[in-house]
Design a protein around this motif. Structure first.
Motif, PDB file in Angstrom:
ATOM      1  N   GLN A  26       0.709  -1.075  -0.071  1.00 14.98           N
ATOM      2  CA  GLN A  26       0.048   0.061  -0.045  1.00 14.98           C
ATOM      3  C   GLN A  26       1.119   1.395   0.064  1.00 14.98           C
ATOM      4  N   THR A  27       2.191   1.253   0.847  1.00 16.05           N
ATOM      5  CA  THR A  27       2.808   2.094   0.653  1.00 16.05           C
ATOM      6  C   THR A  27       3.476   2.555  -0.664  1.00 16.05           C
ATOM      7  N   ILE A  28       4.156   1.501  -1.133  1.00 19.31           N
ATOM      8  CA  ILE A  28       4.431   1.359  -2.579  1.00 19.31           C
ATOM      9  C   ILE A  28       3.504   1.889  -3.656  1.00 19.31           C
ATOM     10  N   ALA A  29       2.293   1.697  -3.605  1.00 16.91           N
ATOM     11  CA  ALA A  29       1.129   2.298  -4.428  1.00 16.91           C
ATOM     12  C   ALA A  29       0.966   3.506  -4.254  1.00 16.91           C
ATOM     13  N   SER A  30       1.141   4.045  -2.962  1.00 17.30           N
ATOM     14  CA  SER A  30       0.938   5.503  -2.768  1.00 17.30           C
ATOM     15  C   SER A  30       2.123   6.137  -3.201  1.00 17.30           C
ATOM     16  N   LEU A  31       3.215   5.841  -3.377  1.00 21.61           N
ATOM     17  CA  LEU A  31       4.376   6.557  -3.888  1.00 21.61           C
ATOM     18  C   LEU A  31       4.277   6.593  -5.248  1.00 21.61           C
ATOM     19  N   LEU A  32       3.769   5.371  -5.938  1.00 24.42           N
ATOM     20  CA  LEU A  32       3.454   5.447  -7.310  1.00 24.42           C
ATOM     21  C   LEU A  32       2.280   6.442  -8.039  1.00 24.42           C
ATOM     22  N   ARG A  33       1.361   6.474  -7.053  1.00 20.06           N
ATOM     23  CA  ARG A  33       0.228   7.521  -7.464  1.00 20.06           C
ATOM     24  C   ARG A  33       0.646   8.928  -7.459  1.00 20.06           C
ATOM     25  N   GLU A  34       1.521   9.238  -6.448  1.00 16.38           N
ATOM     26  CA  GLU A  34       2.185  10.330  -6.219  1.00 16.38           C
ATOM     27  C   GLU A  34       3.167  10.821  -7.347  1.00 16.38           C
TER      28      GLU A  34
ATOM     29  N   ALA B 265      11.687   6.894 -13.471  1.00 17.27           N
ATOM     30  CA  ALA B 265      12.134   5.717 -12.936  1.00 17.27           C
ATOM     31  C   ALA B 265      13.266   6.076 -11.637  1.00 17.27           C
ATOM     32  N   ARG B 266      14.068   6.720 -11.781  1.00 18.62           N
ATOM     33  CA  ARG B 266      14.944   7.015 -10.888  1.00 18.62           C
ATOM     34  C   ARG B 266      14.502   7.939  -9.791  1.00 18.62           C
ATOM     35  N   ARG B 267      13.622   8.928 -10.291  1.00 20.78           N
ATOM     36  CA  ARG B 267      12.961   9.564  -8.987  1.00 20.78           C
ATOM     37  C   ARG B 267      12.200   8.720  -8.064  1.00 20.78           C
ATOM     38  N   LEU B 268      11.339   7.808  -8.898  1.00 20.37           N
ATOM     39  CA  LEU B 268      10.526   6.863  -8.070  1.00 20.37           C
ATOM     40  C   LEU B 268      11.573   5.862  -7.208  1.00 20.37           C
ATOM     41  N   LYS B 269      12.548   5.569  -7.743  1.00 22.06           N
ATOM     42  CA  LYS B 269      13.597   4.634  -6.698  1.00 22.06           C
ATOM     43  C   LYS B 269      14.133   5.418  -5.470  1.00 22.06           C
ATOM     44  N   ALA B 270      14.270   6.833  -5.826  1.00 24.88           N
ATOM     45  CA  ALA B 270      14.766   7.752  -4.809  1.00 24.88           C
ATOM     46  C   ALA B 270      13.523   7.688  -3.844  1.00 24.88           C
ATOM     47  N   ASP B 271      12.578   8.046  -4.220  1.00 27.19           N
ATOM     48  CA  ASP B 271      11.365   7.918  -3.317  1.00 27.19           C
ATOM     49  C   ASP B 271      11.297   6.707  -2.303  1.00 27.19           C
ATOM     50  N   ILE B 272      11.086   5.675  -3.026  1.00 25.46           N
ATOM     51  CA  ILE B 272      11.287   4.245  -2.297  1.00 25.46           C
ATOM     52  C   ILE B 272      12.214   4.178  -1.358  1.00 25.46           C
ATOM     53  N   GLU B 273      13.625   4.768  -1.660  1.00 30.17           N
ATOM     54  CA  GLU B 273      14.479   4.610  -0.710  1.00 30.17           C
ATOM     55  C   GLU B 273      14.413   5.580   0.504  1.00 30.17           C
ATOM     56  N   THR B 274      13.768   6.764   0.110  1.00 31.21           N
ATOM     57  CA  THR B 274      13.324   7.803   1.226  1.00 31.21           C
ATOM     58  C   THR B 274      12.384   7.311   2.165  1.00 31.21           C
ATOM     59  N   ALA B 275      11.545   6.319   1.578  1.00 34.62           N
ATOM     60  CA  ALA B 275      10.484   5.955   2.538  1.00 34.62           C
ATOM     61  C   ALA B 275      11.175   5.201   3.612  1.00 34.62           C
TER      62      ALA B 275
ATOM     63  N   ILE C 141      13.448  -1.766   1.927  1.00 37.98           N
ATOM     64  CA  ILE C 141      12.693  -2.333   0.495  1.00 37.98           C
ATOM     65  C   ILE C 141      13.395  -1.412  -0.538  1.00 37.98           C
ATOM     66  N   THR C 142      13.658  -2.182  -1.787  1.00 43.31           N
ATOM     67  CA  THR C 142      14.285  -1.669  -2.934  1.00 43.31           C
ATOM     68  C   THR C 142      13.447  -2.254  -4.313  1.00 43.31           C
ATOM     69  N   ALA C 143      13.684  -2.033  -5.349  1.00 44.40           N
ATOM     70  CA  ALA C 143      12.982  -2.389  -6.521  1.00 44.40           C
ATOM     71  C   ALA C 143      13.843  -2.477  -7.675  1.00 44.40           C
ATOM     72  N   SER C 144      13.306  -3.286  -8.669  1.00 44.35           N
ATOM     73  CA  SER C 144      13.871  -3.602  -9.991  1.00 44.35           C
ATOM     74  C   SER C 144      12.837  -3.174 -10.754  1.00 44.35           C
ATOM     75  N   MET C 145      13.379  -2.299 -11.981  1.00 45.72           N
ATOM     76  CA  MET C 145      12.499  -1.704 -12.929  1.00 45.72           C
ATOM     77  C   MET C 145      12.932  -2.172 -14.337  1.00 45.72           C
ATOM     78  N   GLY C 146      12.127  -2.325 -15.035  1.00 45.90           N
ATOM     79  CA  GLY C 146      12.339  -2.612 -16.773  1.00 45.90           C
ATOM     80  C   GLY C 146      11.419  -1.570 -17.446  1.00 45.90           C
ATOM     81  N   ILE C 147      12.418  -1.061 -18.369  1.00 39.62           N
ATOM     82  CA  ILE C 147      11.568   0.055 -19.159  1.00 39.62           C
ATOM     83  C   ILE C 147      11.686  -0.238 -20.870  1.00 39.62           C
ATOM     84  N   ALA C 148      10.462  -0.206 -21.183  1.00 40.09           N
ATOM     85  CA  ALA C 148      10.130  -0.225 -22.653  1.00 40.09           C
ATOM     86  C   ALA C 148       9.611   1.046 -23.435  1.00 40.09           C
ATOM     87  N   THR C 149      10.278   1.568 -24.345  1.00 41.24           N
ATOM     88  CA  THR C 149       9.702   2.361 -25.230  1.00 41.24           C
ATOM     89  C   THR C 149       9.430   2.279 -26.768  1.00 41.24           C
TER      90      THR C 149
END
Length: 368
Positions: free
Chosen positions: A261-269, A302-312, A325-333
């Motif tokens: 739920q915390t991760i979801a809140s960070l993603l929404r923000e 993705a980098r900003r999001l990663k920083a937000d998670i580390e700040t939490a 808690i940390t996260a791994s991310m994959g990006i496709a464009t």
């Protein structure tokens, strides 16, 4: 203050009883009241008291059914008893004991016809309509062939009978149709709203409040079409919480739910733009759709999001990469016109796999 109380009582009444139940009550108390008024009129006119027996029986019958309906005692049975008795017993008996076609008794059949079709459905409705039509045709025929069975009214009595009963029937019918047309419309709107809420719930993850995989399948094709029409890039980030199973094992599922739920809140923000959407993709996997965003923009997000998670700084002593808690991310464009929704999902998933294979807590962009 009184007005507010009245409104609350009306609302409570409407919430307690369905439209069909309110229609039945409306009818029962109308006919009970009509019987009482007729008794009073007979007494005032000096008629023999025996004229009132029929109306006393009708009043008692309708009041009894009305009270049972209010208490919701065997509601369906009470409705059927009321409809069948009113249409096949009370009205024909009243017609027989009146002046036949010289009186407005037959007009009451139209009122009963409304009740039949409001309360019954299917074959039962068709059968009772047919029976009711047969009874009324039989009464008309009886009046034609045996007029001596019916009371004879003077012109003045007939005039007064019609002048009293017809306005009462018109007012009753008008109130019935107006009141319950609005009631049906209200229920229709409530049902539409419920349908919308159910549809929204079916596309929403109950734990995080984010949109779910079903909603993603609907949205991604719309985003792809928009991307092609505008000639702008579309990016997808697939996001996975590192070593989440170990987190659940160490801290329990309740803490695991709070973490998600915390991760979801960070993603929404983080996804502030109106066109950006966040989904819960799996157990601890999330997905972000970024419209009008190239690879560089998605990487910065993705980098900003990663920083937000580390700040939490959610503690995770069982993680192999960090005590939080940390996260791994994959990006496709995708770039128009070649962009395809499923292709982008597959590419982002492959990039996430590479991020996890390379030690986690990292971001990987898919490259052809």
């Amino acid at each position: 203050m009184k007005r507010s109380t009245d409104k609350t009582w009306v609302d409570a009444f409407q919430q307690r009883y369905s439209v069909r139940e309110r229609i039945f009550l409306f009818y029962m108390f109308f006919f009970a009241g009509l019987a009482v008024l007729t008794i009073l009129a007979n007494l005032a006119s000096g008629f023999d008291f025996s004229f009132n027996y029929k109306w006393m029986a009708i009043s008692g019958f309708c009041l009894a059914l009305g009270l049972l309906a209010i208490k919701r005692i065997k509601t369906e049975l009470v409705h059927r008893v009321g409809v069948y008795t009113l249409s096949l017993v009370i009205l024909p008996a009243s017609w027989l004991s009146s002046a036949g076609l010289m009186s407005p008794s037959m007009v009451y059949s139209v009122v009963a016809l409304l009740l039949i079709n409001f309360l019954l459905a299917g074959i039962e409705r068709i059968a009772l309509n047919a029976a009711f039509l047969g009874v009324n045709l039989a009464l008309i025929s009886l009046y034609h062939f045996q007029p001596g069975l019916f009371r004879t009214l003077s012109a003045e009595e007939q005039f007064l009978d019609w002048m009293v009963n017809i306005p009462m029937l018109f007012v009753f019918t008008a109130l019935l149709l107006a009141t319950f047309e609005r009631a049906y419309e209200r229920e229709r709107m409530v049902n539409i709203e419920k349908t919308k809420k159910l549809a929204a719930l079916s596309r929403t993850d109950s734990l995080t409040g984010l949109q779910n995989r079903r909603h993603l399948d609907e949205d991604i094709e719309e985003r792809v079409r928009d991307c092609r029409d505008k000639g702008t890039p579309l990016s997808i980030i697939v996001f996975d919480v590192d070593y989440f199973k170990q987190f659940n094992d160490a801290y329990g599922h309740l803490q695991g739910d709070e973490c998600l739920q915390t991760i979801a809140s960070l993603l929404r923000e983080a996804a502030l733009r109106s066109g950006d959407k966040v989904y819960r993709f799996g157990g601890e996997e999330f997905l972000i759709l970024l419209k009008d965003t190239d690879q560089a923009g998605a990487l910065a997000f993705a980098r900003r999001l990663k920083a937000d998670i580390e700040t939490a700084a959610i503690p995770h002593e069982q993680s192999a990469v960090a005590p939080i808690i940390t996260a791994s991310m994959g990006i496709a464009t995708g770039q128009p016109p070649e962009v395809e929704g499923q292709t982008l999902l597959d590419q982002a998933d492959m990039a996430l796999y590479q991020a996890k294979a390379s030690g986690r807590d990292t971001i990987v962009c898919f490259e052809d």
